[in-house]
Design a protein around this motif. Sequence first.
Motif, PDB file in Angstrom:
ATOM      1  N   ASP A 174       0.832  -1.199   0.000  1.00 17.90           N
ATOM      2  CA  ASP A 174       0.000   0.000   0.000  1.00 17.90           C
ATOM      3  C   ASP A 174       0.874   1.258   0.000  1.00 17.90           C
ATOM      4  OD1 ASP A 174      -2.741   1.367   0.546  1.00 17.90           O
ATOM      5  OD2 ASP A 174      -1.426   2.141   2.116  1.00 17.90           O
ATOM      6  N   ALA A 175       1.905   1.246   0.827  1.00 16.59           N
ATOM      7  CA  ALA A 175       2.759   2.429   0.938  1.00 16.59           C
ATOM      8  C   ALA A 175       3.500   2.724  -0.365  1.00 16.59           C
ATOM      9  CB  ALA A 175       3.756   2.244   2.079  1.00 16.59           C
ATOM     10  N   LEU A 176       3.989   1.683  -1.022  1.00 13.44           N
ATOM     11  CA  LEU A 176       4.792   1.906  -2.223  1.00 13.44           C
ATOM     12  C   LEU A 176       3.942   2.181  -3.464  1.00 13.44           C
ATOM     13  CD1 LEU A 176       7.722  -0.622  -1.700  1.00 13.44           C
ATOM     14  CD2 LEU A 176       7.801   1.884  -1.608  1.00 13.44           C
ATOM     15  N   THR A 177       2.701   1.666  -3.517  1.00 12.86           N
ATOM     16  CA  THR A 177       1.847   2.059  -4.637  1.00 12.86           C
ATOM     17  C   THR A 177       1.502   3.545  -4.552  1.00 12.86           C
ATOM     18  OG1 THR A 177      -0.095   1.264  -3.412  1.00 12.86           O
ATOM     19  CG2 THR A 177       0.817  -0.196  -5.099  1.00 12.86           C
ATOM     20  N   ARG A 178       1.496   4.096  -3.360  1.00 12.57           N
ATOM     21  CA  ARG A 178       1.249   5.538  -3.217  1.00 12.57           C
ATOM     22  C   ARG A 178       2.458   6.332  -3.737  1.00 12.57           C
ATOM     23  NH1 ARG A 178      -3.406   6.248  -0.547  1.00 12.57           N
ATOM     24  NH2 ARG A 178      -4.217   4.403   0.544  1.00 12.57           N
ATOM     25  N   TYR A 179       3.641   5.804  -3.529  1.00 10.50           N
ATOM     26  CA  TYR A 179       4.841   6.433  -4.099  1.00 10.50           C
ATOM     27  C   TYR A 179       4.824   6.356  -5.622  1.00 10.50           C
ATOM     28  CZ  TYR A 179       9.727   6.469  -5.742  1.00 10.50           C
ATOM     29  OH  TYR A 179      10.883   6.711  -6.446  1.00 10.50           O
ATOM     30  N   THR A 180       4.564   5.169  -6.191  1.00 13.12           N
ATOM     31  CA  THR A 180       4.553   5.050  -7.650  1.00 13.12           C
ATOM     32  C   THR A 180       3.432   5.889  -8.260  1.00 13.12           C
ATOM     33  OG1 THR A 180       3.201   3.010  -7.521  1.00 13.12           O
ATOM     34  CG2 THR A 180       5.588   2.758  -7.650  1.00 13.12           C
ATOM     35  N   ASN A 181       2.323   5.988  -7.557  1.00 14.71           N
ATOM     36  CA  ASN A 181       1.216   6.834  -8.020  1.00 14.71           C
ATOM     37  C   ASN A 181       1.657   8.289  -8.130  1.00 14.71           C
ATOM     38  OD1 ASN A 181      -1.818   7.227  -8.441  1.00 14.71           O
ATOM     39  ND2 ASN A 181      -1.444   8.606  -6.731  1.00 14.71           N
ATOM     40  N   ASP A 182       2.371   8.779  -7.121  1.00 15.54           N
ATOM     41  CA  ASP A 182       2.823  10.172  -7.128  1.00 15.54           C
ATOM     42  C   ASP A 182       3.844  10.405  -8.229  1.00 15.54           C
ATOM     43  OD1 ASP A 182       1.190  10.352  -4.959  1.00 15.54           O
ATOM     44  OD2 ASP A 182       2.758  10.816  -3.503  1.00 15.54           O
ATOM     45  N   VAL A 183       4.722   9.414  -8.462  1.00 14.75           N
ATOM     46  CA  VAL A 183       5.732   9.545  -9.514  1.00 14.75           C
ATOM     47  C   VAL A 183       5.071   9.625 -10.885  1.00 14.75           C
ATOM     48  CG1 VAL A 183       7.614   8.358 -10.702  1.00 14.75           C
ATOM     49  CG2 VAL A 183       7.585   8.458  -8.206  1.00 14.75           C
ATOM     50  N   ILE A 184       4.120   8.756 -11.147  1.00 17.74           N
ATOM     51  CA  ILE A 184       3.441   8.770 -12.442  1.00 17.74           C
ATOM     52  C   ILE A 184       2.673  10.071 -12.636  1.00 17.74           C
ATOM     53  CG2 ILE A 184       1.622   7.684 -13.824  1.00 17.74           C
ATOM     54  CD1 ILE A 184       2.448   5.023 -12.532  1.00 17.74           C
ATOM     55  N   ALA A 185       2.008  10.525 -11.589  1.00 15.87           N
ATOM     56  CA  ALA A 185       1.216  11.751 -11.686  1.00 15.87           C
ATOM     57  C   ALA A 185       2.091  12.936 -12.100  1.00 15.87           C
ATOM     58  CB  ALA A 185       0.524  12.045 -10.360  1.00 15.87           C
ATOM     59  N   THR A 186       3.274  13.045 -11.504  1.00 14.80           N
ATOM     60  CA  THR A 186       4.116  14.203 -11.812  1.00 14.80           C
ATOM     61  C   THR A 186       4.900  14.022 -13.101  1.00 14.80           C
ATOM     62  OG1 THR A 186       5.780  15.715 -10.920  1.00 14.80           O
ATOM     63  CG2 THR A 186       6.075  13.396 -10.408  1.00 14.80           C
ATOM     64  N   CYS A 187       5.358  12.789 -13.389  1.00 16.99           N
ATOM     65  CA  CYS A 187       6.190  12.569 -14.572  1.00 16.99           C
ATOM     66  C   CYS A 187       5.381  12.459 -15.863  1.00 16.99           C
ATOM     67  CB  CYS A 187       7.040  11.305 -14.399  1.00 16.99           C
ATOM     68  SG  CYS A 187       8.353  11.472 -13.179  1.00 16.99           S
ATOM     69  N   ALA A 188       4.160  11.993 -15.774  1.00 17.49           N
ATOM     70  CA  ALA A 188       3.351  11.818 -16.984  1.00 17.49           C
ATOM     71  C   ALA A 188       2.332  12.930 -17.185  1.00 17.49           C
ATOM     72  CB  ALA A 188       2.628  10.471 -16.940  1.00 17.49           C
ATOM     73  N   PHE A 189       1.800  13.486 -16.083  1.00 17.81           N
ATOM     74  CA  PHE A 189       0.716  14.453 -16.210  1.00 17.81           C
ATOM     75  C   PHE A 189       1.069  15.844 -15.684  1.00 17.81           C
ATOM     76  CE2 PHE A 189      -1.287  10.278 -15.943  1.00 17.81           C
ATOM     77  CZ  PHE A 189      -2.149  10.305 -17.031  1.00 17.81           C
ATOM     78  N   GLY A 190       2.200  15.961 -14.998  1.00 17.70           N
ATOM     79  CA  GLY A 190       2.545  17.253 -14.414  1.00 17.70           C
ATOM     80  C   GLY A 190       1.651  17.629 -13.253  1.00 17.70           C
TER      81      GLY A 190
END
Length: 531
Positions: A174-190
Amino acid sequence: MLLLLVTVLTVGFGLYLFLKYRFSYWERRGVKQSEAVWFFGDNLRQMLMRETFADMMKRLHDVHPNDRYTGSYQLLVPTLLVRDPDLIKTICVKDFDHFSNHRTFVPEDVDPLFGKNLFALKDQRWRDMRAVLSPSFTSSKMRGMFLLMSDCAEKWVKFFLNKNQEVVELNMKDALTRYTNDVIATCAFGIEVDSLNNPDNIFYTMGRRATDFNSLSRRLKFMGYFIVPWLYRIFKISFFEEDIKEFFYKLVDDTIRTREEKGIVRPDMINLLMEARRGKGNKIEADEKVIDTGFSVVQESDISNGKSSAPMKITNEDIASQVMIFFFGGFDSTASTMCFVAHELVENPDVQSKLREEIMETKSQLKGKLTYEALLKMKYMDMVISETLRKWPLAVFTDRVCTKPYTIQPTKPGEKPVQLSVGQNLLMPVYGIHHCYKYYPHPERFDPERFNDENKDKISPYTYLPFGLGPRNCIGNRFALLEMKAIFYHMLSEFELVPTEKTQIPLKLSQSSINPIAERGFWMGLKKLET
């Protein structure tokens, strides 16, 4: 009554003849085959949750171990299982033009969001889209995204430091999917999304639902697409629920409109697709003097970098589909691999200590923040990640479909030429190869030293396949590797990973999940380092 009995007997006999003929497919071609169960093929144990999908790949790999290939059955579909590294190279690289496609999973006309992504596209459309997307994932582009990833990792660590507890017990998945979620949000969508402080944000909740393969409805759909694909076409049964599709379509539409109205340019996937739609195209520039992201990196093939014969017609729907598959792979799969890394560090404290020593030595040489170059010079970090991907590959198999008639020529005594027709499915059992004692002594042992400078050159080519191989390798492999290294650098700088009462040692894979995941979850503790 008599007519009904005759009809039942006739249908039953016809079904018997059909199944007998279907499940002798490989024997009739002179190929040794597995002991498949009629109708269920080699999948029955996995469907009854008596073995994991990974274990099924290991079992099929070990059938007739001295042969280069074995006939298998994925439900009703005859599938050639290829285990020989040289033959894998021939099929996936040398003779790629004969095996350029993956098997269709979700038809494009049924669910465009899933069916039009890079993984699902075929032939020239795949080549064109791969050429458009490849520039997003070069090592020079990764350097540009690194600061965003590192910032997300720092915020993740700070969240748990602020709890001021000696040991924080957590579900690492759960903790690490929240990290990957934040990375994708900023790297793909700004978009900046803080999924730990805002746990119910829409970006995370939709991502979690979209990547959930274990719900009953998804499992039934998954089986249905393989067993009766024609029925799913007739009734237009979509893989994704309507609100999930609406969310991603709207997200892409709004992002594109905002960028066009405000002239925003960002070096990400959406921008490259917008440029391609305007006919400007993209090309891969040489990554001179840029360190790559490690042993596991799969180099991009020239076959997908050439210009297409005509400009691609790219719609917002096409863009949404590519972003979706990027999200699909980055959200769950990368987080799961990180969980396996974390678990192995808990189970092997000597490895964790050695990795922390390297981290602290790197940290002492830096003047402030972590740099891209410093992270990628960490050899032991790369060894740990590489060995985790060897022992716990998330893609337990890779597949190809024959696109032109092909003959596998005999090279060993007793072999006969195997004629493959257009549409024939082939499967490479990655998990089985990674756990084969011929290539990896004591394969169940976690041993990063397999990938040290002395040993890594001894690894047989095409026996290490965590991101696939050939032109259809995983396009996001550099992104995933960098994302993993960033979080463990920051995590182990502040914490020791320790077992708790909920930690399962040794780890066992869940037999109820399609994707590899721990049977009892990835529970462990973050223990603050003494200063």
